[in-house]
Design a protein around this motif. Structure first.
Motif, PDB file in Angstrom:
ATOM      1  N   ILE A   1       0.823  -1.205   0.000  1.00 21.23           N
ATOM      2  CA  ILE A   1       0.000   0.000   0.000  1.00 21.23           C
ATOM      3  C   ILE A   1       0.860   1.260   0.000  1.00 21.23           C
ATOM      4  O   ILE A   1       1.836   1.362   0.745  1.00 21.23           O
ATOM      5  CB  ILE A   1      -0.909   0.022   1.258  1.00 21.23           C
ATOM      6  N   LEU A   2       0.480   2.227  -0.837  1.00 20.95           N
ATOM      7  CA  LEU A   2       1.090   3.551  -0.837  1.00 20.95           C
ATOM      8  C   LEU A   2       0.020   4.550  -0.393  1.00 20.95           C
ATOM      9  O   LEU A   2      -1.053   4.617  -0.988  1.00 20.95           O
ATOM     10  CB  LEU A   2       1.605   3.911  -2.232  1.00 20.95           C
ATOM     11  N   SER A   3       0.306   5.299   0.670  1.00 17.41           N
ATOM     12  CA  SER A   3      -0.638   6.286   1.193  1.00 17.41           C
ATOM     13  C   SER A   3      -0.020   7.670   1.102  1.00 17.41           C
ATOM     14  O   SER A   3       1.023   7.936   1.709  1.00 17.41           O
ATOM     15  CB  SER A   3      -0.991   5.957   2.653  1.00 17.41           C
ATOM     16  N   MET A   4      -0.650   8.557   0.325  1.00 18.47           N
ATOM     17  CA  MET A   4      -0.102   9.902   0.113  1.00 18.47           C
ATOM     18  C   MET A   4      -1.182  10.958   0.243  1.00 18.47           C
ATOM     19  O   MET A   4      -2.357  10.697  -0.009  1.00 18.47           O
ATOM     20  CB  MET A   4       0.529   9.997  -1.291  1.00 18.47           C
ATOM     21  N   GLY A   5      -0.762  12.154   0.646  1.00 23.38           N
ATOM     22  CA  GLY A   5      -1.683  13.274   0.678  1.00 23.38           C
ATOM     23  C   GLY A   5      -1.668  14.036   1.977  1.00 23.38           C
ATOM     24  O   GLY A   5      -0.624  14.228   2.604  1.00 23.38           O
ATOM     25  N   SER A   6      -2.844  14.456   2.390  1.00 27.15           N
ATOM     26  CA  SER A   6      -3.014  15.300   3.573  1.00 27.15           C
ATOM     27  C   SER A   6      -2.880  14.482   4.850  1.00 27.15           C
ATOM     28  O   SER A   6      -2.468  13.323   4.827  1.00 27.15           O
ATOM     29  CB  SER A   6      -4.379  15.991   3.492  1.00 27.15           C
ATOM     30  N   CYS A   7      -3.260  15.098   5.977  1.00 26.99           N
ATOM     31  CA  CYS A   7      -2.996  14.484   7.291  1.00 26.99           C
ATOM     32  C   CYS A   7      -3.649  13.112   7.462  1.00 26.99           C
ATOM     33  O   CYS A   7      -3.095  12.245   8.146  1.00 26.99           O
ATOM     34  CB  CYS A   7      -3.480  15.420   8.394  1.00 26.99           C
TER      35      CYS A   7
ATOM     36  N   GLY B   1       2.528  -2.702  -6.076  1.00 28.83           N
ATOM     37  CA  GLY B   1       1.493  -2.396  -5.097  1.00 28.83           C
ATOM     38  C   GLY B   1       0.114  -2.886  -5.477  1.00 28.83           C
ATOM     39  O   GLY B   1      -0.167  -3.170  -6.643  1.00 28.83           O
ATOM     40  N   THR B   2      -0.736  -2.979  -4.474  1.00 32.32           N
ATOM     41  CA  THR B   2      -2.133  -3.364  -4.692  1.00 32.32           C
ATOM     42  C   THR B   2      -3.085  -2.195  -4.482  1.00 32.32           C
ATOM     43  O   THR B   2      -4.150  -2.144  -5.091  1.00 32.32           O
ATOM     44  CB  THR B   2      -2.531  -4.496  -3.723  1.00 32.32           C
ATOM     45  N   HIS B   3      -2.694  -1.247  -3.600  1.00 32.29           N
ATOM     46  CA  HIS B   3      -3.587  -0.137  -3.270  1.00 32.29           C
ATOM     47  C   HIS B   3      -2.823   1.180  -3.176  1.00 32.29           C
ATOM     48  O   HIS B   3      -1.722   1.233  -2.631  1.00 32.29           O
ATOM     49  CB  HIS B   3      -4.297  -0.386  -1.934  1.00 32.29           C
ATOM     50  N   LEU B   4      -3.443   2.219  -3.715  1.00 34.46           N
ATOM     51  CA  LEU B   4      -2.951   3.592  -3.586  1.00 34.46           C
ATOM     52  C   LEU B   4      -4.034   4.409  -2.888  1.00 34.46           C
ATOM     53  O   LEU B   4      -5.163   4.500  -3.371  1.00 34.46           O
ATOM     54  CB  LEU B   4      -2.647   4.175  -4.971  1.00 34.46           C
ATOM     55  N   ILE B   5      -3.691   4.976  -1.726  1.00 35.89           N
ATOM     56  CA  ILE B   5      -4.625   5.820  -0.973  1.00 35.89           C
ATOM     57  C   ILE B   5      -4.204   7.270  -1.171  1.00 35.89           C
ATOM     58  O   ILE B   5      -3.072   7.643  -0.858  1.00 35.89           O
ATOM     59  CB  ILE B   5      -4.614   5.466   0.524  1.00 35.89           C
ATOM     60  N   LEU B   6      -5.106   8.095  -1.698  1.00 31.02           N
ATOM     61  CA  LEU B   6      -4.832   9.511  -1.901  1.00 31.02           C
ATOM     62  C   LEU B   6      -5.818  10.335  -1.089  1.00 31.02           C
ATOM     63  O   LEU B   6      -7.038  10.221  -1.276  1.00 31.02           O
ATOM     64  CB  LEU B   6      -4.951   9.884  -3.382  1.00 31.02           C
ATOM     65  N   THR B   7      -5.307  11.158  -0.192  1.00 31.94           N
ATOM     66  CA  THR B   7      -6.166  12.016   0.630  1.00 31.94           C
ATOM     67  C   THR B   7      -6.002  13.458   0.180  1.00 31.94           C
ATOM     68  O   THR B   7      -4.898  14.023   0.258  1.00 31.94           O
ATOM     69  CB  THR B   7      -5.800  11.893   2.119  1.00 31.94           C
TER      70      THR B   7
ATOM     71  N   THR C   1       3.688  15.635   3.902  1.00 33.08           N
ATOM     72  CA  THR C   1       2.269  15.966   3.742  1.00 33.08           C
ATOM     73  C   THR C   1       2.064  16.839   2.510  1.00 33.08           C
ATOM     74  O   THR C   1       2.680  17.897   2.374  1.00 33.08           O
ATOM     75  CB  THR C   1       1.752  16.707   4.989  1.00 33.08           C
ATOM     76  N   ILE C   2       1.185  16.384   1.622  1.00 34.34           N
ATOM     77  CA  ILE C   2       0.871  17.101   0.383  1.00 34.34           C
ATOM     78  C   ILE C   2      -0.642  17.327   0.352  1.00 34.34           C
ATOM     79  O   ILE C   2      -1.413  16.379   0.490  1.00 34.34           O
ATOM     80  CB  ILE C   2       1.313  16.303  -0.862  1.00 34.34           C
ATOM     81  N   PHE C   3      -1.068  18.566   0.160  1.00 32.30           N
ATOM     82  CA  PHE C   3      -2.480  18.903   0.324  1.00 32.30           C
ATOM     83  C   PHE C   3      -3.287  18.967  -0.979  1.00 32.30           C
ATOM     84  O   PHE C   3      -4.472  18.678  -0.987  1.00 32.30           O
ATOM     85  CB  PHE C   3      -2.613  20.261   1.034  1.00 32.30           C
ATOM     86  N   HIS C   4      -2.668  19.377  -2.069  1.00 28.86           N
ATOM     87  CA  HIS C   4      -3.418  19.701  -3.285  1.00 28.86           C
ATOM     88  C   HIS C   4      -3.356  18.566  -4.304  1.00 28.86           C
ATOM     89  O   HIS C   4      -2.298  17.960  -4.498  1.00 28.86           O
ATOM     90  CB  HIS C   4      -2.860  20.982  -3.894  1.00 28.86           C
ATOM     91  N   PRO C   5      -4.467  18.268  -4.980  1.00 26.72           N
ATOM     92  CA  PRO C   5      -4.490  17.180  -5.976  1.00 26.72           C
ATOM     93  C   PRO C   5      -3.462  17.336  -7.086  1.00 26.72           C
ATOM     94  O   PRO C   5      -2.873  16.336  -7.535  1.00 26.72           O
ATOM     95  CB  PRO C   5      -5.912  17.253  -6.543  1.00 26.72           C
ATOM     96  N   LEU C   6      -3.210  18.561  -7.536  1.00 25.78           N
ATOM     97  CA  LEU C   6      -2.261  18.748  -8.630  1.00 25.78           C
ATOM     98  C   LEU C   6      -0.821  18.513  -8.172  1.00 25.78           C
ATOM     99  O   LEU C   6       0.000  18.019  -8.947  1.00 25.78           O
ATOM    100  CB  LEU C   6      -2.411  20.155  -9.233  1.00 25.78           C
ATOM    101  N   ASN C   7      -0.507  18.864  -6.934  1.00 27.03           N
ATOM    102  CA  ASN C   7       0.821  18.552  -6.402  1.00 27.03           C
ATOM    103  C   ASN C   7       1.007  17.044  -6.273  1.00 27.03           C
ATOM    104  O   ASN C   7       2.086  16.510  -6.554  1.00 27.03           O
ATOM    105  CB  ASN C   7       1.021  19.215  -5.040  1.00 27.03           C
ATOM    106  N   LEU C   8      -0.038  16.355  -5.856  1.00 30.39           N
ATOM    107  CA  LEU C   8       0.011  14.896  -5.771  1.00 30.39           C
ATOM    108  C   LEU C   8       0.189  14.280  -7.160  1.00 30.39           C
ATOM    109  O   LEU C   8       1.010  13.370  -7.343  1.00 30.39           O
ATOM    110  CB  LEU C   8      -1.268  14.357  -5.138  1.00 30.39           C
ATOM    111  N   SER C   9      -0.561  14.779  -8.126  1.00 28.31           N
ATOM    112  CA  SER C   9      -0.462  14.226  -9.480  1.00 28.31           C
ATOM    113  C   SER C   9       0.921  14.482 -10.071  1.00 28.31           C
ATOM    114  O   SER C   9       1.471  13.629 -10.771  1.00 28.31           O
ATOM    115  CB  SER C   9      -1.557  14.806 -10.384  1.00 28.31           C
ATOM    116  N   ASP C  10       1.518  15.646  -9.763  1.00 26.36           N
ATOM    117  CA  ASP C  10       2.876  15.935 -10.238  1.00 26.36           C
ATOM    118  C   ASP C  10       3.866  14.904  -9.697  1.00 26.36           C
ATOM    119  O   ASP C  10       4.677  14.343 -10.449  1.00 26.36           O
ATOM    120  CB  ASP C  10       3.316  17.332  -9.789  1.00 26.36           C
ATOM    121  N   LEU C  11       3.819  14.653  -8.384  1.00 19.98           N
ATOM    122  CA  LEU C  11       4.764  13.728  -7.754  1.00 19.98           C
ATOM    123  C   LEU C  11       4.567  12.304  -8.265  1.00 19.98           C
ATOM    124  O   LEU C  11       5.538  11.584  -8.523  1.00 19.98           O
ATOM    125  CB  LEU C  11       4.603  13.782  -6.238  1.00 19.98           C
TER     126      LEU C  11
END
Length: 323
Positions: free
Chosen positions: A22-28, A118-124, A51-61
């Motif tokens: 599992i990869l978990s990325m994003g906000s708190c 991986g099997t799961h990607l969690i994006l907050t 900690t990354i808050f914005h969807p576009l920053n997440l998509s960039d990474l």
């Protein structure tokens, strides 16, 4: 008297198990739920870029991880003798620019490993408000630099949907077994303003719904709705009235387990958590016969579980406490 209005959360069509990666990325919430899964002995990589808050920053990474892109040197800055980058949180630092690039590269490769196998990607998702540097472009973190260097704006639904969808669509082709769970952070960004925060969260919620509708691999977990509707009282917030209390986090964790884990996995998690509570026990007299017997029983449980999960550190610690 019922003080809550609970609502049903559909169980996942692709549940997480202990053999998941599992990869978990994003906000708190990505950090909170990721750490709880780590504690429950899941294989999880939590916020490799902070900690990354914005969807576009997440998509960039995520896009950079997919294509092994090098760190853009234009975004490097120095602060208090350390080097940071505008595309990552201050968790990613280096003593020199080369050190920073090396750290970033290692985390990028590790992220790709968790995507490939991986099997799961969690994006907050945390906020739709974005900051753009006058020369670098959009940033994930302003790193306490002068406000005059940045322009703040509310990203449009269309821009965020296209940015995140294009990356996730690539993932569905390159990593067809990867399932994506979207969540909306229950943490309110009230520095933007109360109405502005609600507007931001509303756009992000529509974004999640649109992506879920467009892609079979995407599902949504209502962490935000649990906080807003089931736990709608300030006693469930910390003193800053922004972040959920530990009690609220544990409540959402229980909902997560029921919706995302299979019944067999839930039983394993309960067993692991019980053992962890025993590990946290602090006796009145560590040398007493009763506590030594307690430790021997605990050691037997750990050794039994160690065949399936890595409890080597806990076993060593328990052995050190035996007389």
């Amino acid at each position: 008297m019922n003080w809550f209005i609970p609502f049903e959360i559909p169980t996942s069509a692709h549940p997480i198990a202990h053999n998941s990666k599992i990869l978990s990325m994003g906000s708190c919430f990505a950090q909170t739920i990721g750490q709880k899964m780590l504690d429950a002995k899941f294989d999880v990589l939590v916020n490799p870029f902070g900690t990354i808050f914005h969807p576009l920053n997440l998509s960039d990474l995520l896009d950079h991880a997919l294509f092994n892109d090098p760190l853009d040197e234009e975004g490097i800055l120095e602060m208090d003798g350390l080097f940071l980058h505008y595309s990552t949180h201050s968790d990613v630092i280096g003593k020199t620019p080369e050190d920073l690039k090396e750290t970033y590269d290692k985390r990028l490769k590790l992220t790709k490993t968790y995507l490939e196998s991986g099997t799961h990607l969690i994006l907050t998702l945390g906020t739709a408000w974005i900051y753009e540097h006058e020369s670098f472009g959009r940033v994930a973190n302003c790193h306490k630099q002068p406000q005059k260097l940045f322009k703040k704006s509310l990203s449009s639904l269309q821009e965020m949907e296209m940015g995140l969808w294009s990356v996730l669509d690539n993932f569905s082709r390159v990593y067809p077994n990867l399932k994506i769970i979207l969540t909306l952070s229950p943490v309110r960004h009230i520095k933007d303003g109360i109405p502005e925060n609600q507007l931001s969260k509303s756009i992000l919620r529509v974004l999640c719904a649109n992506l879920e509708r467009r892609m079979e691999s995407v599902s949504y977990f209502p962490a935000y709705e649990i906080m807003m509707d089931e736990l709608r009282d300030y006693r469930f917030y910390k003193t800053d009235r922004i972040h959920p209390t530990e009690e609220a986090e544990n409540y959402i964790w229980e909902k997560w387990k029921s919706a995302v884990f299979s019944s067999e996995t839930q039983s394993k998690v309960a067993e692991i958590q019980k053992v962890q509570l025993e590990l946290a026990h602090r006796p009145f007299n560590p040398e007493s016969t009763s506590h030594q017997k307690f430790l021997q029983n605990l050691l037997a449980k750990l050794e039994r579980l160690n065949g399936e999960f890595d409890f080597s550190k806990e076993i060593e610690l328990t052995k050190q406490m035996l007389y």
